[in-house]
Design a protein around this motif. Structure first.
Motif, PDB file in Angstrom:
ATOM      1  N   MET A 171     -42.461  35.084  31.173  1.00 33.43           N
ATOM      2  CA  MET A 171     -41.579  35.246  32.337  1.00 33.43           C
ATOM      3  C   MET A 171     -40.110  35.288  31.916  1.00 33.43           C
ATOM      4  N   ASP A 172     -39.773  34.579  30.864  1.00 37.97           N
ATOM      5  CA  ASP A 172     -38.406  34.667  30.333  1.00 37.97           C
ATOM      6  C   ASP A 172     -38.116  36.106  29.921  1.00 37.97           C
ATOM      7  N   SER A 173     -39.100  36.735  29.308  1.00 38.02           N
ATOM      8  CA  SER A 173     -38.903  38.121  28.870  1.00 38.02           C
ATOM      9  C   SER A 173     -38.758  39.043  30.079  1.00 38.02           C
ATOM     10  N   TYR A 174     -39.477  38.738  31.135  1.00 33.09           N
ATOM     11  CA  TYR A 174     -39.339  39.550  32.352  1.00 33.09           C
ATOM     12  C   TYR A 174     -37.932  39.367  32.959  1.00 33.09           C
ATOM     13  N   ASN A 175     -37.374  38.161  32.791  1.00 34.64           N
ATOM     14  CA  ASN A 175     -35.987  37.929  33.243  1.00 34.64           C
ATOM     15  C   ASN A 175     -35.027  38.953  32.643  1.00 34.64           C
ATOM     16  N   GLN A 176     -35.234  39.222  31.361  1.00 36.18           N
ATOM     17  CA  GLN A 176     -34.331  40.155  30.671  1.00 36.18           C
ATOM     18  C   GLN A 176     -34.395  41.530  31.328  1.00 36.18           C
ATOM     19  N   PHE A 177     -35.587  41.893  31.754  1.00 34.06           N
ATOM     20  CA  PHE A 177     -35.768  43.173  32.425  1.00 34.06           C
ATOM     21  C   PHE A 177     -35.071  43.153  33.784  1.00 34.06           C
ATOM     22  N   LEU A 178     -35.199  42.062  34.538  1.00 35.97           N
ATOM     23  CA  LEU A 178     -34.545  41.976  35.854  1.00 35.97           C
ATOM     24  C   LEU A 178     -33.035  42.117  35.720  1.00 35.97           C
ATOM     25  N   LEU A 179     -32.514  41.552  34.641  1.00 31.51           N
ATOM     26  CA  LEU A 179     -31.064  41.575  34.464  1.00 31.51           C
ATOM     27  C   LEU A 179     -30.562  42.892  33.901  1.00 31.51           C
ATOM     28  N   SER A 180     -31.378  43.502  33.060  1.00 33.05           N
ATOM     29  CA  SER A 180     -30.870  44.687  32.365  1.00 33.05           C
ATOM     30  C   SER A 180     -31.424  45.987  32.937  1.00 33.05           C
ATOM     31  N   SER A 181     -32.509  45.915  33.735  1.00 32.55           N
ATOM     32  CA  SER A 181     -33.207  47.098  34.249  1.00 32.55           C
ATOM     33  C   SER A 181     -33.652  48.017  33.126  1.00 32.55           C
ATOM     34  N   ASN A 182     -33.812  47.463  31.947  1.00 30.39           N
ATOM     35  CA  ASN A 182     -34.201  48.254  30.791  1.00 30.39           C
ATOM     36  C   ASN A 182     -35.574  47.756  30.316  1.00 30.39           C
ATOM     37  N   THR A 183     -36.576  48.619  30.399  1.00 29.05           N
ATOM     38  CA  THR A 183     -37.934  48.158  30.076  1.00 29.05           C
ATOM     39  C   THR A 183     -38.050  47.702  28.619  1.00 29.05           C
ATOM     40  N   PRO A 186     -40.369  44.019  25.523  1.00 31.35           N
ATOM     41  CA  PRO A 186     -40.947  43.873  24.166  1.00 31.35           C
ATOM     42  C   PRO A 186     -39.938  43.359  23.150  1.00 31.35           C
ATOM     43  N   ASP A 187     -38.678  43.712  23.306  1.00 35.99           N
ATOM     44  CA  ASP A 187     -37.666  43.215  22.355  1.00 35.99           C
ATOM     45  C   ASP A 187     -37.545  41.703  22.434  1.00 35.99           C
ATOM     46  N   ARG A 188     -37.461  41.192  23.666  1.00 33.67           N
ATOM     47  CA  ARG A 188     -37.338  39.746  23.838  1.00 33.67           C
ATOM     48  C   ARG A 188     -38.585  39.035  23.309  1.00 33.67           C
ATOM     49  N   GLU A 246     -47.563  44.047  34.550  1.00 35.67           N
ATOM     50  CA  GLU A 246     -46.465  44.980  34.319  1.00 35.67           C
ATOM     51  C   GLU A 246     -45.978  44.907  32.859  1.00 35.67           C
ATOM     52  N   ILE A 247     -45.877  43.682  32.361  1.00 34.19           N
ATOM     53  CA  ILE A 247     -45.435  43.494  30.971  1.00 34.19           C
ATOM     54  C   ILE A 247     -46.401  44.199  30.019  1.00 34.19           C
ATOM     55  N   LYS A 248     -47.698  44.002  30.288  1.00 31.26           N
ATOM     56  CA  LYS A 248     -48.713  44.616  29.419  1.00 31.26           C
ATOM     57  C   LYS A 248     -48.574  46.139  29.409  1.00 31.26           C
ATOM     58  N   THR A 249     -48.380  46.701  30.602  1.00 26.16           N
ATOM     59  CA  THR A 249     -48.242  48.160  30.690  1.00 26.16           C
ATOM     60  C   THR A 249     -47.019  48.631  29.903  1.00 26.16           C
ATOM     61  N   ILE A 250     -45.927  47.917  30.074  1.00 27.62           N
ATOM     62  CA  ILE A 250     -44.689  48.324  29.387  1.00 27.62           C
ATOM     63  C   ILE A 250     -44.850  48.217  27.872  1.00 27.62           C
ATOM     64  N   VAL A 251     -45.395  47.084  27.422  1.00 31.67           N
ATOM     65  CA  VAL A 251     -45.539  46.881  25.975  1.00 31.67           C
ATOM     66  C   VAL A 251     -46.475  47.940  25.389  1.00 31.67           C
ATOM     67  N   HIS A 252     -47.584  48.194  26.066  1.00 31.55           N
ATOM     68  CA  HIS A 252     -48.535  49.184  25.530  1.00 31.55           C
ATOM     69  C   HIS A 252     -47.960  50.592  25.568  1.00 31.55           C
ATOM     70  N   SER A 253     -47.176  50.899  26.601  1.00 29.57           N
ATOM     71  CA  SER A 253     -46.599  52.250  26.661  1.00 29.57           C
ATOM     72  C   SER A 253     -45.635  52.458  25.486  1.00 29.57           C
ATOM     73  N   GLN A 254     -45.005  51.386  25.051  1.00 33.31           N
ATOM     74  CA  GLN A 254     -44.061  51.537  23.937  1.00 33.31           C
ATOM     75  C   GLN A 254     -44.766  51.600  22.588  1.00 33.31           C
ATOM     76  N   LEU A 255     -45.989  51.102  22.573  1.00 32.02           N
ATOM     77  CA  LEU A 255     -46.765  51.181  21.333  1.00 32.02           C
ATOM     78  C   LEU A 255     -47.050  52.622  20.969  1.00 32.02           C
ATOM     79  N   ASN A 256     -47.200  53.435  22.004  1.00 36.08           N
ATOM     80  CA  ASN A 256     -47.594  54.820  21.780  1.00 36.08           C
ATOM     81  C   ASN A 256     -46.430  55.756  21.555  1.00 36.08           C
ATOM     82  N   LYS A 257     -45.226  55.202  21.557  1.00 34.57           N
ATOM     83  CA  LYS A 257     -44.072  56.099  21.391  1.00 34.57           C
ATOM     84  C   LYS A 257     -43.825  56.408  19.933  1.00 34.57           C
TER      85      LYS A 257
END
Ligand code: SF4
Ligand code: SF4
Length: 369
Positions: free
Chosen positions: A301-313, A317-319, A358-369
């Motif tokens: 949830m801390d990592s999701y905080n970073q997304f709420l603040l930055s609007s950057n998916t 994963p970075d956090r 949501e976190i899982k979807t975001i992290v997995h989508s970045q795995l494939n980039k």
């Protein structure tokens, strides 16, 4: 600059320290060394680096060469770290750090990045602390310290288990609830407390409107307000700022020059605003941290905080990776059975299960980039 005792170690550290992981261009050796030297000239006497921060130690070494000439009259202190898990690797890391920085001794050498109780106990079992003690007897290490991202309660336990001279931990206006207990324990046990990420990893200066409430004077910036809020806390020895420019050094130093304690009402007001600002955010209280499947819910949830603040998916994963040591391929994302226990316990009544999906979807989508 104001100076504070580092626990019971008998040294006075500047309330602002130099965090050596945000040099603008590590290939510009002269500019980086000049930046370190400028901080020293502005009264900063605590310099934190690590063998894993790229060329950071080498850059500090260039600056220290010049600074050593004044060290007798104007002391400075060096912090470095190792996450090595056996005697040979720890000694090799330390010798590399000493050689790169042109030093005979590291003042504050950290058992680096203890993530969990198990992690701490494993390192202890492997003899990490005994090796640090041997290096201290040889005079290569002055004080044995620890850096950690654990919860406040876990930190309190660890400091009760081993007499570390001090602790380095992430703490800011964003997550004080998560670590407060650990900071109180450190102060009560007379351990030094060095704060990393006092500006929330850059999120506070990047969102000045949102964090405007940390300002207590009309003439201060949000950065200065956030630093003053932390430095006002007598339990904290030093707040590390990752400097990239001389202007940033001046801004941070001016936050503590002529520092006058905030009134209790001002502190209360800021804390109240923090509550509002984090209405939809995890406060890091840790009450939900009883997942039967082992999902580290507060960290997620801390990592999701970073997304709420930055609007950057990418911030999620970075956090997770760089702050919590949860890599993109971790199986953590597959553990949740959606039992709902964490949501029942959550003090903020956050939709944890939906956020985990949501976190899982975001992290997995970045795995494939
Ligand atoms: S909902 Fe998922 S994360 Fe929450 S306690 Fe249950 S298994 Fe753990
Ligand atoms: S209980 Fe809620 S607010 Fe507290 S750490 Fe867990 S998710 Fe965050």
């Amino acid at each position: 600059m104001i100076y504070r005792p580092y626990g019971a170690a008998g040294v006075q550290l500047s309330a602002i320290g130099f965090g050596g992981m945000r040099f603008l261009d590590q290939n510009d050796v002269d500019a980086c060394a000049a930046l370190v030297h400028a901080a020293y000239e502005h009264g900063i006497n605590y310099f934190d680096t690590a063998s894993g921060y790229g060329r950071s130690e080498e850059l500090f070494g260039v600056a220290f060469k010049e600074m050593q000439k004044q060290r007798g009259l104007k002391p400075f202190y060096v912090s470095s770290k190792t996450s090595a898990g056996n005697a040979d690797d720890i000694r090799r890391d330390l010798e590399t750090s000493l050689q790169r920085m042109g030093l005979n001794q590291i003042d504050f050498y950290h058992v680096w990045c203890v993530m969990t109780k198990e992690d701490y106990l494993t390192r202890q079992h492997k003899g990490v602390l005994k090796t640090f003690e041997q290096l201290q007897r040889e005079g290569l290490v002055r004080h044995i310290c620890v850096s950690s991202h654990m919860t406040g309660a876990e930190i309190e336990w660890m400091l009760g288990d081993y007499p570390f001279a001090g602790i380095l931990l992430g703490y800011s206006a964003m997550n004080f609830a998560y670590r407060d207990q650990g900071i109180s324990a450190a102060a009560a046990l007379q351990r030094g407390v060095v704060i990393m990420n006092p500006l929330g990893g850059g999120i506070i200066p990047q969102h000045p409107q949102r964090f405007d409430f940390v300002r207590t004077r009309p003439d201060e910036t949000v950065v200065q307000g956030a630093l003053r809020f932390l430095i006002n806390d007598a339990r904290i020895t030093t707040a590390l700022v990752g400097f990239s420019t001389i202007d940033q050094i001046k801004e941070a130093v001016s936050a503590v020059d002529g520092f006058e304690p905030l009134t209790a009402a001002a502190v209360q007001k800021i804390r109240g605003h923090l509550q509002d600002a984090f209405d939809q955010m995890c406060t890091g209280c840790g009450y939900c941290d009883h997942c039967p499947e082992g999902v580290p819910v507060p960290k997620m949830m801390d990592s999701y905080n970073q997304f709420l603040l930055s609007s950057n998916t990418s911030s999620i994963p970075d956090r997770l990776a760089w702050h919590w040591g949860i890599g993109r391929r971790s199986d953590v994302h597959d553990l949740c059975t959606e039992c709902g226990l964490c949501e029942e316990l959550c003090t903020q009544k956050l939709p944890i299960r939906a956020r985990l999906r949501e976190i899982k979807t975001i992290v997995h989508s970045q795995l494939n980039k």
